[in-house]
Design an enzyme around this catalytic site. Structure first.
Site, PDB file in Angstrom:
ATOM      1  N   CYS A 192     -27.424  23.840  21.637  1.00 13.93           N
ATOM      2  CA  CYS A 192     -27.984  23.011  22.629  1.00 13.93           C
ATOM      3  C   CYS A 192     -28.050  21.774  21.794  1.00 13.93           C
ATOM      4  O   CYS A 192     -28.910  21.602  21.108  1.00 13.93           O
ATOM      5  CB  CYS A 192     -29.405  23.545  23.122  1.00 13.93           C
ATOM      6  SG  CYS A 192     -30.329  22.364  24.454  1.00 13.93           S
ATOM      7  N   LEU A 193     -27.196  20.785  22.238  1.00 11.63           N
ATOM      8  CA  LEU A 193     -27.141  19.532  21.501  1.00 11.63           C
ATOM      9  C   LEU A 193     -26.782  18.325  22.483  1.00 11.63           C
ATOM     10  O   LEU A 193     -25.693  18.765  23.182  1.00 11.63           O
ATOM     11  CB  LEU A 193     -26.225  19.440  20.462  1.00 11.63           C
ATOM     12  CG  LEU A 193     -26.064  18.010  19.476  1.00 11.63           C
ATOM     13  CD1 LEU A 193     -27.547  17.903  18.935  1.00 11.63           C
ATOM     14  CD2 LEU A 193     -25.122  18.323  18.363  1.00 11.63           C
TER      15      LEU A 193
END
Length: 179
Positions: free
Chosen positions: A107-108
């Site tokens: 999750c970036l």
């Protein structure tokens, strides 16, 4: 009379001498890779198979923070729409991290909704390194790890260390990532 065999032979020769075209994705990827000549000592970015130019590997070895002394491995897969689409990046180990799920998804924001073609591999590397220095419990993929981080930094730190040694947390066995 036209000799059909001679025409066919000319066509065959023309096909054989055609050059392989370099795609826009390949050109951009070459430029991005050339810009990686001075990575910090905490990172190693390689192309394991030179014949597969669209697959790369990254190792991050944080020298500070919760994940200090760990060695974390990622695969990068670029598609032919790069840089208009971000690469697919996976963590190849099962690690205890709020922003990396147990399947290795990351999750970036710049790999999702905030991706723009002006971003490059170096931007991604900076983002990944930052996740290890400052995990973000506000936008988690591993919600349990995020809850622990928000509730108790000490418990989170202890859990990270247990997981990095290949331990079990909440019934989940993690990979040993100690460098």
């Amino acid at each position: 009379m036209i000799n059909l065999w001679s025409l066919k032979n000319k066509d065959t020769k023309r096909v054989q001498t055609k050059k392989v075209r370099t795609t826009a994705a390949q050109l951009r990827l070459q430029k991005d890779l050339a810009d990686l000549d001075e990575l910090p000592s905490t990172m190693n970015f390689i192309t394991p198979n030179p014949s597969d130019f669209f697959k790369h590997e990254l190792t991050i070895k944080p020298d500070e923070g919760y994940y200090k002394d760990g060695s974390f491995h990622f695969t990068f897969t670029f598609n032919t729409n790069y840089p208009h689409e971000p690469p697919k990046i996976l963590c190849t180990q099962k690690i205890y991290h709020p922003n990396i799920d147990l399947d290795g998804n990351i999750c970036l924001n710049i790999l999702r909704e905030d991706w723009k073609p002006v971003l490059n591999i170096n931007s991604i590397l900076v983002g990944l390194q930052f996740l290890f220095l400052e995990p973000n419990p506000e936008d988690p993929l591993n919600k349990e790890a995020a809850k622990v981080l928000l509730k108790s930094k000490k418990t989170f730190k202890d859990n990270v260390l247990t997981a990095m040694k290949g331990g079990i947390i909440d019934g989940v066995k993690y990979d040993n990532t100690m460098a």
